[in-house]
Structures are given as C-alpha cells and as structure tokens.
Design a protein around this motif. Sequence first.
Motif, short mmCIF file in Angstrom:
data_model
loop_
_atom_site.label_atom_id
_atom_site.label_comp_id
_atom_site.label_asym_id
_atom_site.label_seq_id
_atom_site.Cartn_x
_atom_site.Cartn_y
_atom_site.Cartn_z
N ALA A 86 -1.14 -1.24 -7.25
CA ALA A 86 -0.91 0.17 -6.93
C ALA A 86 -0.09 0.84 -8.03
O ALA A 86 -0.36 1.98 -8.42
CB ALA A 86 -0.20 0.30 -5.59
N SER A 109 -3.11 4.02 -7.62
CA SER A 109 -3.86 4.27 -6.39
C SER A 109 -3.48 3.25 -5.32
O SER A 109 -3.69 2.05 -5.48
CB SER A 109 -5.36 4.15 -6.68
OG SER A 109 -6.04 3.77 -5.52
N PRO A 110 -2.92 3.71 -4.20
CA PRO A 110 -2.56 2.78 -3.13
C PRO A 110 -3.78 2.07 -2.56
O PRO A 110 -3.68 0.90 -2.16
CB PRO A 110 -1.92 3.67 -2.07
CG PRO A 110 -1.73 4.99 -2.68
CD PRO A 110 -2.59 5.09 -3.88
N MET A 111 -4.95 2.73 -2.55
CA MET A 111 -6.13 2.09 -1.97
C MET A 111 -6.53 0.86 -2.77
O MET A 111 -6.84 -0.19 -2.21
CB MET A 111 -7.31 3.08 -1.92
CG MET A 111 -7.15 4.20 -0.91
SD MET A 111 -6.45 3.67 0.67
CE MET A 111 -7.84 2.80 1.36
N SER A 153 1.29 6.32 -0.21
CA SER A 153 -0.03 6.10 0.36
C SER A 153 -0.38 7.24 1.32
O SER A 153 0.44 8.08 1.63
CB SER A 153 -0.10 4.75 1.06
OG SER A 153 0.66 4.79 2.23
N ASP A 187 0.76 6.40 8.82
CA ASP A 187 0.10 5.96 7.63
C ASP A 187 -1.21 5.30 8.03
O ASP A 187 -1.32 4.76 9.13
CB ASP A 187 1.00 4.95 6.94
CG ASP A 187 0.51 4.64 5.57
OD1 ASP A 187 0.97 5.32 4.64
OD2 ASP A 187 -0.35 3.76 5.42
N THR A 221 -2.49 2.54 7.37
CA THR A 221 -2.47 1.10 7.68
C THR A 221 -2.30 0.85 9.17
O THR A 221 -2.82 -0.13 9.70
CB THR A 221 -1.30 0.40 6.96
OG1 THR A 221 -0.12 1.15 7.16
CG2 THR A 221 -1.56 0.26 5.48
N LEU A 276 4.11 -1.52 0.29
CA LEU A 276 3.64 -0.19 -0.12
C LEU A 276 3.94 0.90 0.89
O LEU A 276 3.99 2.07 0.54
CB LEU A 276 2.13 -0.22 -0.37
CG LEU A 276 1.68 -0.96 -1.63
CD1 LEU A 276 0.17 -1.04 -1.69
CD2 LEU A 276 2.21 -0.27 -2.88
N VAL A 277 4.12 0.55 2.16
CA VAL A 277 4.31 1.58 3.18
C VAL A 277 5.68 1.51 3.86
O VAL A 277 6.43 2.47 3.86
CB VAL A 277 3.21 1.49 4.27
CG1 VAL A 277 3.42 2.57 5.32
CG2 VAL A 277 1.84 1.63 3.63
#
Lengths: 310, 359
Positions: A57, A62-64, A122, A144, A146, A211-212
């Motif tokens: 990331a 890009s978080p995806m 994200s 989020d 996720t 990431l989150v």
Amino acid sequence: MDLSAISPTLLVASLMVAATPILLAAIGELVVEKSGVLNLGVEGMMITGAISGFAAAVLTGSPMIGFLCAALGGAALSVIFAIITQYFLSNQVATGLALTLFGLGLSAMLGQSYVGIKPPASVKLDLPLVSDIPVIGPILFSHDFTVYAALTLVTGVWWFLKYTRGGLILRAVGESHDAAHALGYKVVRVRILAIMFGGACAGLGGAALSLVRVPQWTEGMTAGAGWIALAIVVFASWKPARVLLGAYLFGGVAVLQLNLQAAGVSIPVEYLSMSPYLITIVVLVVMSANRSKSALNAPAALGRVFHASR
Amino acid sequence: MKLKSILAGAALAMTAATGTLAETTKVGFVYVGPVGDGGWTYEHDKGREAVVAAFGDKVETMYVESVPEGPDAERVMTDMALKGADLIFTTSFGYMDQTINVAAKFPNVKFEHATGYKQSDNVSVYSARFYEGRAVQGHIAGHMTKSNIVGYIGSFPIPEVIRGINAAYIHAKEVNPDVQFKIIWAYTWFDPTKEADAAKVLIEQGADVVLQHTDSTAPQAAAQAAGNVITFGQASDMAAYGPKPRVSSIIDNWGPYYIARTQAVMDGTWASTSTWDGIGAGMVGIGEITSAVPAGVKASAEALRDSLADGSYHTFTGPLNKQDGSVWLKAGETAADYGDEGLASMGFYLEGLDSEVPN
C-alpha cells in the motif's frame, strides 16, 4: 464515574472495527479446520499479511493493492505449511508453531524500513443521509470496507459449507479422509486449497490491522490476535455464525475496557482483559462435559495425517 | 622456545588490543522501542548520532532496540559490558533495577539511567523536566477545547507520567475552569494498536484534545481520521501530523548531555551525578505552535514557556491541593524536587481530577 459518557452506538460501531482482524483470521481458520487440518500458524500468516499489505500500500499508494498483496502474502506463507504437512506428512501442530515463529521473524525483517510511515487512507463508506441516521447509521453504514468484506466472507463461508457440493466435499474430507479418498475425492488437493484460503484470510486480517485499525506498521503488532482467532474457532464449535459472535465478543471486551477506564470506572483493567479467555475456557469445559455432543462438532479427522496407502 | 614465542606473541597482541581500546570509547544504548518509533527512542537515537558526529572515529556506538523492561534488559546490558562498552545509557524507567544490578557486576563501566531515581558509584541518573512542557500543552488544551473534555493516554502510573498529568491539568484549569480530564492507561510505552484504540475511545467520549504519554504516532493518526481533534507531539516533534491535529509538541533533546557525558568518560572525569534539566537548559524543547492555534493563545503559551525557561515561574506553584482536598503547596510555595511529597516520587493527583491513580 460517569457511565453516560459511553455511547452504546459508538461502542458497537467501534467493536465491529476492533473485531474485524480476528474475524477474518478466524473464518479462514474455520475452513482449514473443517477440511481436517489444524494450522497453528495463524499468527504468523496474519503478521506476514500485515507487512505485505502495508508495504504494498505504501509503495503503490493504493490500499486495495495492499489488501490484495496481504492476501497473497498470507497464502504464500500457508503454502509452505501445506507442502510440509500434506506431501511430507509432518506433524501439523509442530509445523504450525514453526510457521508462527517464522512469520514473526520474517515480517520483522521485511518491515524494518516501514516503521513510523503513514499508509494511504483506505476507503470508508460514507453515504449521504443514510450514514447520518441515528444509531443505525454509525453502526451499519459508516465503516471501512474491510468490515463489510469480513461480514460478506462469513456469510459466504456459511453458505458454501451448508449448501454447496464443494462444501460437502470439504466437510467429508475433514470428517473422514479415508472415506472421501475411497469415493475418489482428491483429499490433498482439497486440503491445500483450504489451507491457502485460510492463509489469505489471515493475511487480510493482518492488513485490516496495519492499514485500517491502527494504521501503522510495528514489529509484532498482531500481539496474539492469531491465537485469539484460533480460540474463537473452537469457541464457536466450528460454526460460522458463532465465529462472528465470538469475534464481536472479544472485540467488544477490548473496546469496553478502554471505555470504562475513560469513564473513570475503577475496576482493575486486568479483570476485563482476562474475561474473554475465561469465557473461552468455560465454553471448552461445557463442550467437553458432553463427549458425544462435542464429537459431533469437531471435524473427526482434525489434525490427523492423511496418507493414501491404496 | 616455541611456547615462549607464542606467549610473547600473545602478550604483544594483547597490548595492541588494549591500545586500540584506549583510543576509541565504546558507548552503548539500550532502547525500549524501535528507533523508528518517531517519538521517545527516535530522539535518544538522535542523541547517539550527535555523539558520533561530535567524536567521529574516537567513539564507537552500539545500540539494541525494543528491549523489554525486565530481566531481558539485564542480559542486553551485560552483553554490552562484555563487548567492552565504557559507557552505557539505559533509556527507560523500567530498566532501573536491572541497571543497578549489572552496574554492580561491572564496576569499571559507567552507566547512565534515564528517568529513574536509583544511583550508585557507577550509575548516574538523568531526566528532563517534561512536566514543564506539559504545562504549556495544558495551557493550549484548556484554551482550545470546545467540549471541555481533554483525553490523556498514560503509559504506566509512575511519577513521571503522573507529574505530566497534574501539570497539564492545572494549567488547563487555570484558563478553563470547566475542563475535565479523561485518562486511559495503556500499560505500554509503545504499542500503536493499543494507543490508537485508546485515542479513538477518548474521542468517542467527547474529547477534542488528546494528550499522549506513549511513544508512537498512532494517536495522531486516530485524531487526524476523526477530524476536529488536536494533539501534541510526544518526545519528538511529530511534525508530519502538523499543522493539525498536531498543534505543538514536547521535544526531548538528549544530544548535548550525551556528548558531555561521553567527553567526561574520555577525560576520566566521569562521576555519578543526578541531572534533571528542563526548558531552560534546552533538554526539553517546545515544538512550533502551528497556525491551528489562535495568535493570542500562541502568544500566552510562548510567554508561559519563556517564564518556565528563565525560572521566573515554577510549574507547580501554590496554592495547590491534592485530590482529597488536603493542602500540598501553600500560596506562593513551589514544589520541591525530592522528599516525601517531592516531584521525583509524585504519586497523587491534584484537586479536580476525578479518576483514581491505579495501583
């Protein structure tokens, strides 16, 4: 003490976020155990996913792509476990423990240059109007992605195991690998796929953390979440809906103890931190009190090595 | 004949070895977090780099990161001493007893323990008066909060942290009598997951200012995600999160002290001392107050900083009562550093704080 400061709505909303990493890891492990394999390497796969996802990331912005790489990273580590246990027929408990230790070390090495870096933010669901509905808005519509991904995955696994032919084969392999083999099912192939699915889920769980939930990378940041995920699978007696319940219970206690502290309640926090584990122990005792019932729940071939002699 | 030459050779090698040892001074550092934490350990490592920059080839430094506070620290220190360290800085409160134990085994190695209070012939203690910086933070926090709720993430209930809470609280209350502090103890110096969770909970319970006495930048990230919340950099500037949420910071500046102590070891003048410096001596810095703070508040905060620096004002000036209402300092009296009710061992909250100090 001022308990009115704790908003139940926000408490529920934040426990959902806090529970997502362990929920993802636990639902993956449930599928692995349903196929008759006990992989104790969840912690190692989670943390490998956490750093693979974080690094990807940060590098791509890009978080995806980060989440994708986290799933790949977790799955890649699980392939090692799959090869050793399925082809070389090693002891699953020992191999799983080794995988955890290996994952912790590997992630620390990979992550050296990522300490203290900010990852890209994200995607967060923010529907105009709907997200602003009191109570329901914050709980259901402002998370989020996720959180939704994890819930979708739980539903998907439940449906797969209960209603599809593939799910039936997976369960057959987990209940009696000899019978499944005699019927012509590829036991080893089914198990390897299940192990990789478990690895990918654990990796996603790790990325949900790095990431989150935090969002940052630190060595050893999973801090036992993988073990909690393993406990939840047993707690849930291998049923997807109960995995969801167990994960929210663990997440809820973690968030609740901080809330109580901030509200000035003077119960020692250690008691609250202990409580989910105490509940797990109690559930295990209750389950094993009735041998016939617990035998119904646990996959019969769990942890047993399969060797096709004929 | 043969044996003699071997012995002679060995003796020669030994003189050569001790010769090189005498030329370079070895300095060891024991860190509680990773050097990339962006806070406490990061600043200690900058101090180490300052030593390297000041002495060049004449020093050799070594460090070990993320050393747990406990028996393992003793192993790390022993290992450094065996590797020939002349001076070892142990940079966290929780290394106190371990430092004293290891120092007793290596009387020729000098030890410097940060933020503790146990000294011996070869153990010095040093700390910074972070509470002076906390006073400035409290002043800004009291002015800036709209919800009148200030969140505070504590690490461990030890005197250093309790002093900080008290200093911030009385200066917030001075400018805003309605201010309320909500305190969460994380029981860790560095765990981004726990720190982030704690910050989120404080924000959910209405805090629009979050102060932290833990070392990672995770609370800053949580405040940024939440939007209208301000924070302060801890131990390091954390400027990456400015101008908002991070509106100012406490910066630890260890470099000059580390250089002076290394020099003392080189000169052979090192003696066990107790150092406790504040803003005035430059050991505590106040990071730039950003544009998110109104000019008037910024000016009064800087005036407070300057009065602390030149000694015209003491952070803890009476009248101040303890939490239970009993008198701690009479009007005009200032807190003593040591003694039963001194700052070094402060274990009580001041009047107005409504939670309890955990045991």
